[in-house]
Design an enzyme around this catalytic site. Structure first.
Site, PDB file in Angstrom:
ATOM      1  N   GLY A   1      -3.210  40.918  14.449  1.00 33.48           N
ATOM      2  CA  GLY A   1      -1.648  39.688  13.641  1.00 33.48           C
ATOM      3  C   GLY A   1      -1.000  40.743  12.760  1.00 33.48           C
TER       4      GLY A   1
ATOM      5  N   GLY B   1      -4.219  36.972   1.209  1.00 37.30           N
ATOM      6  CA  GLY B   1      -3.001  36.616   1.134  1.00 37.30           C
ATOM      7  C   GLY B   1      -2.487  35.413   2.497  1.00 37.30           C
ATOM      8  N   LYS B   2      -0.716  35.487   2.392  1.00 34.65           N
ATOM      9  CA  LYS B   2      -0.533  34.533   2.707  1.00 34.65           C
ATOM     10  C   LYS B   2      -0.771  34.097   4.627  1.00 34.65           C
ATOM     11  CE  LYS B   2       3.379  36.284   1.327  1.00 34.65           C
ATOM     12  NZ  LYS B   2       3.086  37.099   0.660  1.00 34.65           N
TER      13      LYS B   2
ATOM     14  N   GLY C   1       7.903  44.284  13.072  1.00 33.91           N
ATOM     15  CA  GLY C   1       7.288  44.597  13.942  1.00 33.91           C
ATOM     16  C   GLY C   1       7.210  44.323  15.657  1.00 33.91           C
TER      17      GLY C   1
ATOM     18  N   LYS D   1       7.179  41.996   2.232  1.00 31.00           N
ATOM     19  CA  LYS D   1       7.061  42.822   3.523  1.00 31.00           C
ATOM     20  C   LYS D   1       6.902  43.802   3.368  1.00 31.00           C
ATOM     21  CE  LYS D   1       7.821  42.642   8.335  1.00 31.00           C
ATOM     22  NZ  LYS D   1       6.861  42.576   8.624  1.00 31.00           N
TER      23      LYS D   1
ATOM     24  N   PRO E   1       2.880  41.834  17.502  1.00 32.14           N
ATOM     25  CA  PRO E   1       3.566  42.021  16.147  1.00 32.14           C
ATOM     26  C   PRO E   1       3.651  40.630  15.991  1.00 32.14           C
ATOM     27  CG  PRO E   1       4.708  42.923  17.544  1.00 32.14           C
ATOM     28  CD  PRO E   1       3.464  42.861  18.747  1.00 32.14           C
ATOM     29  N   GLN E   2       3.680  39.233  17.050  1.00 32.39           N
ATOM     30  CA  GLN E   2       4.852  38.190  16.855  1.00 32.39           C
ATOM     31  C   GLN E   2       3.779  37.469  17.299  1.00 32.39           C
ATOM     32  OE1 GLN E   2       6.630  35.301  16.148  1.00 32.39           O
ATOM     33  NE2 GLN E   2       8.034  37.089  15.922  1.00 32.39           N
TER      34      GLN E   2
ATOM     35  N   GLY F   1      -8.462  38.663   5.633  1.00 31.90           N
ATOM     36  CA  GLY F   1      -6.959  38.925   5.246  1.00 31.90           C
ATOM     37  C   GLY F   1      -6.523  37.377   3.838  1.00 31.90           C
TER      38      GLY F   1
ATOM     39  N   HIS G   1      13.701  39.713   5.412  1.00 26.43           N
ATOM     40  CA  HIS G   1      11.875  38.785   5.607  1.00 26.43           C
ATOM     41  C   HIS G   1      11.378  38.881   3.644  1.00 26.43           C
ATOM     42  CE1 HIS G   1      11.073  40.054   9.286  1.00 26.43           C
ATOM     43  NE2 HIS G   1      10.024  39.737   9.526  1.00 26.43           N
TER      44      HIS G   1
HETATM   45  N1  LIG Z   1       1.631  38.204  13.954  1.00 21.02           N
HETATM   46  C1  LIG Z   1       2.764  37.957  13.297  1.00 21.02           C
HETATM   47  O1  LIG Z   1       3.098  37.248  14.308  1.00 21.02           O
HETATM   48  C2  LIG Z   1       2.888  38.090  12.234  1.00 21.02           C
HETATM   49  C3  LIG Z   1       2.801  39.128  11.408  1.00 21.02           C
HETATM   50  N2  LIG Z   1       2.249  39.238  10.356  1.00 21.02           N
HETATM   51  C4  LIG Z   1       2.368  40.754   9.706  1.00 21.02           C
HETATM   52  O2  LIG Z   1       1.125  39.979   9.183  1.00 21.02           O
HETATM   53  C5  LIG Z   1       0.635  40.950   7.863  1.00 21.02           C
HETATM   54  C6  LIG Z   1       0.239  40.458   6.812  1.00 21.02           C
HETATM   55  O3  LIG Z   1       1.315  39.352   6.441  1.00 21.02           O
HETATM   56  P1  LIG Z   1       1.802  38.547   5.198  1.00 21.02           P
HETATM   57  O4  LIG Z   1       0.408  37.872   4.753  1.00 21.02           O
HETATM   58  O5  LIG Z   1       2.645  37.720   5.004  1.00 21.02           O
HETATM   59  O6  LIG Z   1       1.014  39.494   3.767  1.00 21.02           O
HETATM   60  P2  LIG Z   1       0.011  39.553   2.320  1.00 21.02           P
HETATM   61  O7  LIG Z   1       1.210  40.350   0.967  1.00 21.02           O
HETATM   62  O8  LIG Z   1       1.037  37.659   2.061  1.00 21.02           O
HETATM   63  O9  LIG Z   1      -1.122  39.546   2.453  1.00 21.02           O
HETATM   64  C7  LIG Z   1      -1.736  40.369   2.664  1.00 21.02           C
HETATM   65  C8  LIG Z   1      -3.213  40.530   1.938  1.00 21.02           C
HETATM   66  O10 LIG Z   1      -4.596  41.729   3.158  1.00 21.02           O
HETATM   67  C9  LIG Z   1      -5.227  41.954   1.687  1.00 21.02           C
HETATM   68  N3  LIG Z   1      -5.513  42.918   2.421  1.00 21.02           N
HETATM   69  C10 LIG Z   1      -4.239  43.982   2.035  1.00 21.02           C
HETATM   70  N4  LIG Z   1      -5.843  45.446   2.542  1.00 21.02           N
HETATM   71  C11 LIG Z   1      -6.534  44.900   2.978  1.00 21.02           C
HETATM   72  C12 LIG Z   1      -7.602  45.020   3.843  1.00 21.02           C
HETATM   73  N5  LIG Z   1      -8.473  46.198   4.151  1.00 21.02           N
HETATM   74  N6  LIG Z   1      -8.808  44.252   3.947  1.00 21.02           N
HETATM   75  C13 LIG Z   1      -8.714  43.406   3.218  1.00 21.02           C
HETATM   76  N7  LIG Z   1      -7.201  42.709   2.889  1.00 21.02           N
HETATM   77  C14 LIG Z   1      -6.849  43.568   2.570  1.00 21.02           C
HETATM   78  C15 LIG Z   1      -3.544  42.454   0.691  1.00 21.02           C
HETATM   79  O11 LIG Z   1      -4.190  42.693  -0.169  1.00 21.02           O
HETATM   80  C16 LIG Z   1      -2.680  40.669   0.833  1.00 21.02           C
HETATM   81  O12 LIG Z   1      -3.559  39.968   0.150  1.00 21.02           O
HETATM   82  C17 LIG Z   1       1.871  41.919   7.707  1.00 21.02           C
HETATM   83  O13 LIG Z   1       1.960  42.868   8.525  1.00 21.02           O
HETATM   84  C18 LIG Z   1       2.894  41.235   8.380  1.00 21.02           C
HETATM   85  O14 LIG Z   1       3.714  41.199   8.935  1.00 21.02           O
HETATM   86  C19 LIG Z   1       3.358  37.365   9.589  1.00 21.02           C
HETATM   87  C20 LIG Z   1       3.108  37.025  10.334  1.00 21.02           C
HETATM   88  C21 LIG Z   1       3.281  37.321  11.415  1.00 21.02           C
HETATM   89  O1  LIG Z   2       6.064  39.917   7.952  1.00 22.19           O
HETATM   90  C1  LIG Z   2       5.855  38.845   8.374  1.00 22.19           C
HETATM   91  O2  LIG Z   2       6.718  37.871   7.788  1.00 22.19           O
HETATM   92  C2  LIG Z   2       6.232  39.169   9.572  1.00 22.19           C
HETATM   93  N1  LIG Z   2       5.711  39.981  10.585  1.00 22.19           N
HETATM   94  C3  LIG Z   2       5.948  39.732  11.385  1.00 22.19           C
HETATM   95  C4  LIG Z   2       6.613  41.114  12.768  1.00 22.19           C
HETATM   96  O3  LIG Z   2       6.536  42.652  11.083  1.00 22.19           O
HETATM   97  O4  LIG Z   2       7.524  41.515  13.328  1.00 22.19           O
HETATM   98  C5  LIG Z   2       6.514  38.983  12.727  1.00 22.19           C
HETATM   99  C6  LIG Z   2       7.077  37.885  11.604  1.00 22.19           C
HETATM  100  O5  LIG Z   2       8.844  38.937  11.683  1.00 22.19           O
HETATM  101  C7  LIG Z   2       6.987  38.114  10.425  1.00 22.19           C
END
Ligand SMILES: NC(=O)C1=CN([C@@H]2O[C@H](COP(=O)(O)OP(=O)(O)OC[C@H]3O[C@@H](n4cnc5c(N)ncnc54)[C@H](O)[C@@H]3O)[C@@H](O)[C@H]2O)C=CC1
Ligand SMILES: O=C(O)C1=N[C@H](C(=O)O)C[C@H](O)C1
Length: 281
Positions: A105, A16-17, A173, A168, A129-130, A13, A164
């Site tokens: 994540g 993505g960010k 989560g 998003k 999720p966190q 990924g 968010h």
């Molecule tokens: N567990 C945690 O603490 C956190 C979880 N997240 C989660 O992480 C995920 C991504 O968040 P962001 O980076 O902000 O989103 P984002 O949209 O910036 O990046 C996601 C990237 O993944 C790509 N992508 C989609 N399907 C794919 C696949 N099958 N294979 C490879 N790449 C693929 C997309 O094109 C995009 O570039 C979300 O589900 C978010 O909720 C985000 C922040 C913290």
């Molecule tokens: O997408 C995000 O940015 C985040 N996703 C996670 C969630 O869905 O709980 C963690 C945090 O909220 C940031």
């Protein structure tokens, strides 16, 4: 290098960010970043620069062959997945099929199926999720209270607001995990009434998100009210930026690597396990 951690990390990924943030955190901690990542789009023909590493992005049709080659070259590789909710299950299936340990994540998808895929394949995975240490500690406290005092908030009404960045795709989560604890405590909540804010104007003027963090923030507010309206509680966790998740994700990968190396029988972990073992920076 982080302690004994010599294993390469593949961040899926990197378009993505979060993918970029985790890859940067890994390299700045001296970890070996595999210069490969994937995309949901074919023919992207793209590389992403992480420090002085050019990460090559492959489309869906190449991902199994490319990941197999990575595993041949780096048998100890750990994958960290930050993709999209609709990729959670198919990505996890692939990691399980190839037997590569992974940190998930990415939120959303079918969580029950996700756990089943890992269980059935006997793979190693850390799912959360966190990843932010202090929010994980809050979640751990909520789980402990819910376990020790089930029903303590019986009949209380719960209201939840989460805000968010506009991109998003899913409901928080983390909020879902916290709500599950409040429900065990007896609070009443209707998921359809969750207030989900993705509009930057509302985030600025109603939620109070600093302008510079509109593109990357996670604000959560939980409000509880007693049945007779005489008592109320409020809990809030507001995160600006992504660094706490990126650092936590690297901690998660290091933790998972240690578990794989020691052939730990548990095999499926969450961030509370990492925190409990004192493995979060
Ligand atoms: N567990 C945690 O603490 C956190 C979880 N997240 C989660 O992480 C995920 C991504 O968040 P962001 O980076 O902000 O989103 P984002 O949209 O910036 O990046 C996601 C990237 O993944 C790509 N992508 C989609 N399907 C794919 C696949 N099958 N294979 C490879 N790449 C693929 C997309 O094109 C995009 O570039 C979300 O589900 C978010 O909720 C985000 C922040 C913290
Ligand atoms: O997408 C995000 O940015 C985040 N996703 C996670 C969630 O869905 O709980 C963690 C945090 O909220 C940031």
């Amino acid at each position: 290098m982080v302690g004994q951690f010599a294993s390469p990390l593949l961040v899926n990924g990197c378009t993505g960010k979060m993918g970029v943030s985790v890859a940067e955190a890994a390299t700045s901690r001296g970890l070996h970043l595999v210069p490969v990542s994937f995309s949901s789009r074919e023919n992207l023909d793209k590389t992403i620069q992480i420090g002085d590493i050019d990460v090559e992005i492959y489309g869906p049709s190449a991902r199994e062959d490319v990941l197999s080659s990575v595993i041949d070259e780096f048998p100890d590789v750990i994958v960290v997945d930050y993709t999209a909710p609709n990729s959670v299950n198919s990505n996890a299936e692939l990691y399980c099929k190839l037997g590569v340990p992974f940190v998930m994540g990415t939120t959303g998808g079918d969580q029950q199926l996700l756990y089943k895929s890992v269980q059935d394949s006997n793979n190693y995975a850390l799912i959360s999720p966190q990843m932010g240490k202090q929010v994980v500690a809050f979640l751990a406290a909520m789980e402990t209270i819910a376990e020790q005092f089930p029903g303590a908030f019986s009949g209380y009404r719960l209201e939840v607001l989460e805000s968010h960045q506009a991109g998003k795709l899913d409901t928080s989560g983390t909020a879902k995990a916290v709500i599950a604890c409040f429900e065990k405590l007896g609070a009443v909540f209707d998921m359809d009434r969750m207030v989900k804010i993705r509009d930057p104007e509302q985030q600025l003027y109603m939620v109070g998100v600093p302008e510079e963090h509109i593109e990357g923030h996670a604000f959560h507010l939980y409000h509880l009210t007693s049945p007779d309206d005489s008592v109320s509680f409020e809990f809030q966790h507001n995160v600006c930026g992504r660094s706490i998740y990126a650092e936590g994700s690297v901690d998660a990968a290091v933790f998972l690597y240690k578990k794989v190396q020691s052939m730990d029988p548990k095999r499926i972990y969450n961030m509370i396990d990492v925190l409990q073992e004192g493995d979060m920076r």
